[in-house]
Design a protein around this motif. Structure first.
Motif, PDB file in Angstrom:
ATOM      1  N   GLY A   1      94.722 -28.298  32.353  1.00  0.00           N
ATOM      2  CA  GLY A   1      93.525 -28.300  33.185  1.00  0.00           C
ATOM      3  C   GLY A   1      92.336 -27.590  32.597  1.00  0.00           C
ATOM      4  N   LEU A   2      92.532 -26.840  31.509  1.00  0.00           N
ATOM      5  CA  LEU A   2      91.448 -26.037  30.964  1.00  0.00           C
ATOM      6  C   LEU A   2      91.268 -26.317  29.482  1.00  0.00           C
ATOM      7  N   GLU A   3      90.033 -26.248  29.040  1.00  0.00           N
ATOM      8  CA  GLU A   3      89.757 -26.260  27.612  1.00  0.00           C
ATOM      9  C   GLU A   3      89.850 -24.819  27.108  1.00  0.00           C
ATOM     10  N   LEU A   4      90.729 -24.601  26.131  1.00  0.00           N
ATOM     11  CA  LEU A   4      90.885 -23.269  25.544  1.00  0.00           C
ATOM     12  C   LEU A   4      89.892 -23.155  24.401  1.00  0.00           C
ATOM     13  N   ASP A   5      88.783 -22.531  24.668  1.00  0.00           N
ATOM     14  CA  ASP A   5      87.635 -22.506  23.760  1.00  0.00           C
ATOM     15  C   ASP A   5      87.676 -21.233  22.910  1.00  0.00           C
ATOM     16  N   ASP A   6      87.627 -21.393  21.577  1.00  0.00           N
ATOM     17  CA  ASP A   6      87.652 -20.237  20.689  1.00  0.00           C
ATOM     18  C   ASP A   6      86.281 -19.927  20.095  1.00  0.00           C
ATOM     19  N   ARG A   7      85.232 -20.284  20.812  1.00  0.00           N
ATOM     20  CA  ARG A   7      83.855 -20.070  20.357  1.00  0.00           C
ATOM     21  C   ARG A   7      83.603 -18.631  19.901  1.00  0.00           C
ATOM     22  N   TYR A   8      84.130 -17.671  20.624  1.00  0.00           N
ATOM     23  CA  TYR A   8      83.860 -16.267  20.318  1.00  0.00           C
ATOM     24  C   TYR A   8      85.015 -15.595  19.575  1.00  0.00           C
ATOM     25  N   ASN A   9      85.977 -16.377  19.150  1.00  0.00           N
ATOM     26  CA  ASN A   9      87.162 -15.821  18.506  1.00  0.00           C
ATOM     27  C   ASN A   9      86.927 -15.650  17.005  1.00  0.00           C
ATOM     28  N   THR A  10      85.931 -14.833  16.672  1.00  0.00           N
ATOM     29  CA  THR A  10      85.559 -14.628  15.279  1.00  0.00           C
ATOM     30  C   THR A  10      84.808 -13.316  15.133  1.00  0.00           C
TER      31      THR A  10
ATOM     32  N   LEU B   1      97.464  -8.744  27.475  1.00  0.00           N
ATOM     33  CA  LEU B   1      96.654  -9.847  27.987  1.00  0.00           C
ATOM     34  C   LEU B   1      95.577  -9.218  28.858  1.00  0.00           C
ATOM     35  N   ASN B   2      94.338  -9.286  28.405  1.00  0.00           N
ATOM     36  CA  ASN B   2      93.229  -8.582  29.040  1.00  0.00           C
ATOM     37  C   ASN B   2      92.277  -9.583  29.682  1.00  0.00           C
ATOM     38  N   ILE B   3      91.842  -9.288  30.898  1.00  0.00           N
ATOM     39  CA  ILE B   3      91.012 -10.218  31.670  1.00  0.00           C
ATOM     40  C   ILE B   3      89.708  -9.523  32.031  1.00  0.00           C
ATOM     41  N   ASP B   4      88.603 -10.086  31.609  1.00  0.00           N
ATOM     42  CA  ASP B   4      87.297  -9.469  31.874  1.00  0.00           C
ATOM     43  C   ASP B   4      86.251 -10.568  32.024  1.00  0.00           C
ATOM     44  N   MET B   5      85.853 -10.854  33.263  1.00  0.00           N
ATOM     45  CA  MET B   5      84.836 -11.858  33.598  1.00  0.00           C
ATOM     46  C   MET B   5      85.363 -13.277  33.423  1.00  0.00           C
ATOM     47  N   ILE B   6      86.035 -13.781  34.445  1.00  0.00           N
ATOM     48  CA  ILE B   6      86.552 -15.149  34.415  1.00  0.00           C
ATOM     49  C   ILE B   6      86.099 -15.944  35.634  1.00  0.00           C
ATOM     50  N   GLY B   7      85.002 -15.495  36.276  1.00  0.00           N
ATOM     51  CA  GLY B   7      84.621 -16.122  37.536  1.00  0.00           C
ATOM     52  C   GLY B   7      83.369 -16.962  37.516  1.00  0.00           C
ATOM     53  N   ARG B   8      82.578 -16.902  36.455  1.00  0.00           N
ATOM     54  CA  ARG B   8      81.292 -17.598  36.429  1.00  0.00           C
ATOM     55  C   ARG B   8      81.235 -18.572  35.260  1.00  0.00           C
TER      56      ARG B   8
ATOM     57  N   GLU C   1      85.264 -26.592  33.008  1.00  0.00           N
ATOM     58  CA  GLU C   1      86.696 -26.300  33.099  1.00  0.00           C
ATOM     59  C   GLU C   1      87.185 -25.752  31.760  1.00  0.00           C
ATOM     60  N   TYR C   2      86.890 -24.499  31.498  1.00  0.00           N
ATOM     61  CA  TYR C   2      87.189 -23.883  30.206  1.00  0.00           C
ATOM     62  C   TYR C   2      87.491 -22.419  30.410  1.00  0.00           C
ATOM     63  N   VAL C   3      88.028 -21.803  29.372  1.00  0.00           N
ATOM     64  CA  VAL C   3      88.112 -20.349  29.290  1.00  0.00           C
ATOM     65  C   VAL C   3      88.050 -19.994  27.813  1.00  0.00           C
TER      66      VAL C   3
ATOM     67  N   PRO D   1      99.438  -7.399  19.474  1.00  0.00           N
ATOM     68  CA  PRO D   1      98.848  -8.727  19.696  1.00  0.00           C
ATOM     69  C   PRO D   1      98.190  -8.794  21.073  1.00  0.00           C
ATOM     70  N   PHE D   2      97.033  -9.473  21.143  1.00  0.00           N
ATOM     71  CA  PHE D   2      96.327  -9.549  22.414  1.00  0.00           C
ATOM     72  C   PHE D   2      95.644 -10.887  22.571  1.00  0.00           C
ATOM     73  N   VAL D   3      95.362 -11.217  23.826  1.00  0.00           N
ATOM     74  CA  VAL D   3      94.440 -12.296  24.181  1.00  0.00           C
ATOM     75  C   VAL D   3      93.461 -11.718  25.193  1.00  0.00           C
ATOM     76  N   PHE D   4      92.192 -11.959  24.957  1.00  0.00           N
ATOM     77  CA  PHE D   4      91.130 -11.570  25.876  1.00  0.00           C
ATOM     78  C   PHE D   4      90.615 -12.843  26.531  1.00  0.00           C
ATOM     79  N   TYR D   5      90.720 -12.917  27.861  1.00  0.00           N
ATOM     80  CA  TYR D   5      90.285 -14.076  28.636  1.00  0.00           C
ATOM     81  C   TYR D   5      88.896 -13.796  29.210  1.00  0.00           C
ATOM     82  N   PHE D   6      87.990 -14.768  29.056  1.00  0.00           N
ATOM     83  CA  PHE D   6      86.569 -14.503  29.295  1.00  0.00           C
ATOM     84  C   PHE D   6      85.889 -15.850  29.512  1.00  0.00           C
ATOM     85  N   THR D   7      84.895 -15.917  30.403  1.00  0.00           N
ATOM     86  CA  THR D   7      84.158 -17.173  30.573  1.00  0.00           C
ATOM     87  C   THR D   7      82.674 -17.028  30.270  1.00  0.00           C
ATOM     88  N   GLY D   8      82.267 -15.889  29.708  1.00  0.00           N
ATOM     89  CA  GLY D   8      80.893 -15.748  29.240  1.00  0.00           C
ATOM     90  C   GLY D   8      79.994 -14.970  30.185  1.00  0.00           C
TER      91      GLY D   8
END
Length: 573
Positions: A482-491, A437-444, A454-456, A513-520
């Motif tokens: 509480g969050l919309e789980l957006d797969d916009r970039y999951n491709t 589970l990788n976290i990179d840029m979830i603050g903006r 309210e998304y990630v 298996p991985f999940v990358f958490y990101f808000t753009g």
């Protein structure tokens, strides 16, 4: 398709376990997951980030003093929380921060010599030679691979592509291509003599003034053709009152590009050669056009209209010679051993990169790239999750599987720290690593995204593992949807290719298996404006709680998440 299993029970029971599970019912109970997740708060995240993204750490550039100070900070926090060090550094002191460090060697490629020659009508009108120990004060290299290139010249104003002012549109309207040409640019943007932007309502300079790279990248990605290189006139701006000689001296020993020792890639695509040049050098190049830098800058700034043209008869040739020298960096590894006598041999990796892009040694104002969002946000979130898991362990509810908190360096230089861990020195066998589970840029907030803030973005997840996707969905439901789980970039069709631009990639390529958490990305991405006061801490805490609840379930359920589908790697080798 997958057969019916205990995993379906997980989804149906929202994080409770089936009666067949050989663990106490409390271990993976939703009430416990929620209880410990709620210890991750906006206030605690801010307390860490205002320190971690402060000027004290000097932008945390890989191999520099600031990065090493940041590593020491992280080690100290993990020590205070009681996590076990899993570093590989040799140290005689078990209480030293180095116990948490995984050192690795990098090769820094630096400019050993660079020459620049300007010709008009076949006659040499200006030359420049740069070495780290000698600069002639007319030009110096900012970027570019080794070799010799030459081409004609086009003047492209400030090189800005924007709504209020657009040099790129002016190039198109004039039928001018940048293909195979050197692009001559003015530094910054239209400014008043006092350094106030003439393009913004409040007079604050835009990111184009703080990042030549943004301009160059915009031109490279445009439809105007691949430039041979860039020449940036950088001694006429009120924001940069230093001469080229002063600028060159300051940048002579700036960190060069990095690669893992022994894994240099000669075929790696290089950025076009880029030189800062003096107005005198540029004027010599422009002599046949009847223009001077001062006249062109004055005209554009007065009319706020682009001026672009091919510089007839002008050609530029550059030669860059590079050498390498070894430097070192460190990953930070902290560990919570699992409670199950069998499952503790399997590991869930929670990762973030703690490095950023350092300092602009030429800046006269704020020249420190603090990297609050990128990736201070992910790094301090791993600290908060570590605290939550340790509290659960002290209360007798430690995770069944082991958890490795992995803060890597070198991400900004090409995912180097995570590549070293995964490819060279995995402290735990990759076959026993069940999830990253990788976290990179979830603050903006992503300004290109419409709708609620309210998304990630989740990348990986169902395209890699349907099991992980179900766990993520259930974790979000557990935490109150509480969050919309957006797969916009999951491709793989994402033009930005975010699926391969952070450290999860070095686990995913090993079929983990991985999940990358990101808000753009945002206007301060890799800019000096990425500061802690701009972070949305409340939403960041919600994302942290989502990731914690996901990790909790993966660490406690009987079955490890399975790979499903083609993922991203079907044609990547």
């Amino acid at each position: 398709m997958h057969t019916r299993s205990a995993f379906l029970l997980i989804a149906a029971l929202a994080f409770s376990t089936s009666a067949a599970c050989a663990q106490p019912a409390t271990e993976a109970s939703p009430d416990l997951a929620r209880h410990y997740a709620e210890t991750i708060t906006a206030s605690d995240l801010a307390a860490h980030l205002y320190v971690f993204a402060s000027d004290y750490f000097e932008g945390r550039e890989t191999s520099t003093r600031g990065q090493k100070l940041a590593a020491t900070y992280l080690a100290g926090q993990y020590r205070k929380l009681g996590l076990e060090p899993k570093g590989t550094a040799e140290t005689d002191d078990p209480l030293s921060p180095a116990a948490y460090f995984q050192p690795f060697t990098l090769n820094e490629a630096f400019v050993e010599k660079a020459t620049l020659e300007a010709q008009v009508g076949g006659e040499t009108v200006a030359t420049s030679t740069f070495t780290p120990d000698r600069q002639d004060g007319t030009a110096y290299p900012r970027s570019g691979g080794a070799g010799t290139v030459s081409g004609s010249v086009v003047f492209a104003g400030y090189g800005i592509g924007g709504e209020a002012y657009d040099d790129l549109a002016a190039l198109r309207d004039a039928g001018l291509s940048t293909e195979g040409r050197w692009v001559l640019l003015l530094a910054d943007e239209p400014l008043s003599p006092e350094g106030r932007s003439l393009l913004t309502e409040d007079g604050e300079p835009t990111a184009f003034s703080s990042s030549w790279y943004r301009k160059a990248l915009g031109l490279i990605r445009s439809d105007l053709g691949a430039p041979t290189g860039f020449l940036i006139v950088s001694d006429t701006s009120p924001l940069q009152p230093r001469s080229i000689a002063e600028q060159a001296a300051a940048s002579a020993h700036k960190l060069g590009s990095l690669s893992l020792a022994g894994q240099e890639r000669e075929d790696r695509r290089q950025f076009p050669p880029t030189f800062n040049v003096s107005s005198a050098f540029a004027d010599a190049l422009l002599a046949g056009s009847g223009h001077t830098v001062a006249e062109l800058q004055r005209t554009i700034d007065t009319k706020l209209e682009p001026v672009v043209f091919a510089v007839d008869g002008a050609r530029v040739e550059s030669t860059i010679e590079r050498a390498t020298r070894p430097v070192t960096s460190e990953n930070v590894l902290a560990f919570i051993e699992g409670s199950d006598p069998v499952l503790k041999n399997e590991v869930v990796v929670l990762s973030s990169h703690y490095d950023h892009v350092g300092m602009d040694v030429l800046a006269t104002g704020d020249g420190i790239y603090n990297g609050a969002d990128d990736d201070g946000s992910g790094t301090v979130t791993t600290l908060e999750m570590a605290e939550a898991f340790m509290q659960a362990k002290r209360d007798g509810h430690g995770p069944r599987r082991s958890i490795l908190f992995l803060n890597v360096s070198g991400e900004e230089k090409g995912l180097l720290g995570s590549a070293y861990y995964a490819d060279t020195e995995p402290v735990f066998p990759l076959e026993n690593t069940v999830t990253n589970l990788n976290i990179d840029m979830i603050g903006r907030h992503d300004p290109s995204r419409e709708g609620s803030t309210e998304y990630v973005y989740l990348i990986g997840s169902k395209i890699v593992s349907e099991d992980l996707d179900r766990i993520s969905t259930d974790a979000n439901r557990l935490m109150g949807d509480g969050l919309e789980l957006d797969d916009r970039y999951n491709t793989k069709e994402d033009p930005e290719q975010f699926y391969r631009r952070s450290d999860h990639w070095n686990f995913g390529k090993h079929r983990i298996p991985f999940v990358f958490y990101f808000t753009g990305t945002h206007e301060d991405y890799h800019g000096v404006g990425d500061e802690p006061q701009k972070i949305d801490y409340e939403r960041m805490a919600r994302i942290g709680r989502l990731i914690f609840a996901t990790a909790w379930q993966v660490a406690n359920q009987d079955e490890r998440p399975r790979i499903s589908g083609k993922g991203f790697w079907d044609d990547e080798g």
